[in-house]
Design a protein around this motif. Structure first.
Motif, short mmCIF file in Angstrom:
data_model
loop_
_atom_site.label_atom_id
_atom_site.label_comp_id
_atom_site.label_asym_id
_atom_site.label_seq_id
_atom_site.Cartn_x
_atom_site.Cartn_y
_atom_site.Cartn_z
N UNK A 172 0.82 -1.22 0.00
CA UNK A 172 0.00 0.00 0.00
C UNK A 172 0.85 1.26 0.00
N UNK A 173 2.13 1.13 0.35
CA UNK A 173 3.03 2.29 0.38
C UNK A 173 3.85 2.44 -0.90
N UNK A 174 3.70 1.51 -1.83
CA UNK A 174 4.53 1.48 -3.03
C UNK A 174 3.79 2.03 -4.25
N UNK A 175 4.54 2.59 -5.22
CA UNK A 175 3.89 3.05 -6.46
C UNK A 175 3.11 1.91 -7.11
N UNK A 176 1.93 2.22 -7.61
CA UNK A 176 1.11 1.17 -8.21
C UNK A 176 0.24 1.74 -9.33
N UNK A 177 -0.16 0.84 -10.21
CA UNK A 177 -1.04 1.17 -11.33
C UNK A 177 -2.27 0.29 -11.25
#
Length: 229
Positions: A172-177
């Motif tokens: 949830x803290x990481x860059x995501x698409x």
């Protein structure tokens, strides 16, 4: 909004124009039956976008790099993708005069090995690592969530992170698409912005502006609309 095949085709067109040598390293795509044969032993359902990706191209060259025995041992130690080394398996991104990042687009068999590595390390989430970015200090794993209804793509900082620490809280803290289509669209936009400023991307060390990628990603995050090329 373009579908995944249109987005991948657009990205390949940009890559062929900007860095044809890199583009030639892409392997031919797999057939539907070849993908099904490799994924048949798993309990999860292979996302449709993952089918599309590997029918487009099966990663970069899957041949082990031309390394000495000592180099191979160093690369293989504790790394399921370690033998995918050498220019035929990597894209070298020159981000600034002092920083270089190595990118790997993993063939399906290595991708599935990465999934097994995560599960053996007690990661409780079904993830499919499709690409890896690495410099001397940081390793970023681009992983698709193996959820047919919600195939989020994470670009997670996995530096010295054991698989059991790859949790929902961490992701949830990481860059995501939202999906692979969005991720490829951002990547294509980055390459396009660079080639609009330069006649081509350096063939040996793709000189790309990481700051520009960050800007494009922030644009993607702030927009409530689907990302459109």
């Amino acid at each position: 909004m373009p579908n995944l095949l249109e987005t991948l085709t657009h990205f390949e067109t940009i890559l062929n124009q900007a860095a044809p040598t890199i583009a030639t390293r892409l392997q031919p795509g797999l057939s539907l039956s070849e993908i099904e044969a490799q994924t048949a032993g798993f309990s999860w359902k292979f996302p449709s976008e993952a089918y599309g990706l590997y029918q487009w191209h099966n990663g970069l060259s899957s041949k082990p790099g031309k390394l000495s025995l000592a180099e191979k041992l160093l690369r293989l130690k504790g790394k399921w993708h370690g033998e995918l080394s050498g220019r035929e398996n990597e894209i070298h991104l020159k981000l600034n005069p002092s920083r270089r990042m190595i990118a790997k687009f993993l063939p399906l068999d290595y991708t599935l090995s990465g999934h097994r590595h995560l599960k053996l390390g007690r990661c409780l989430i079904d993830l499919l690592p499709i690409a890896i970015l690495n410099d001397s200090d940081t390793t970023i794993y681009c992983m698709m969530r193996l959820d047919a209804e919600n195939p989020i793509v994470y670009c997670a900082n996995g530096t010295k992170l054991p698989p059991m620490k790859v949790t929902e809280a961490f992701l949830s803290t990481q860059p995501q698409f939202r999906n692979l289509n969005d991720a490829i669209a951002v990547l294509a936009q980055w390459f396009l912005s660079e080639t609009n400023q330069k006649s081509s991307i350096n063939e040996d060390d793709a000189q790309l502006d990481l700051g520009k990628l960050a800007q494009i990603y922030q644009q993607h995050c702030k927009s409530n609309e689907p990302f459109i090329l």
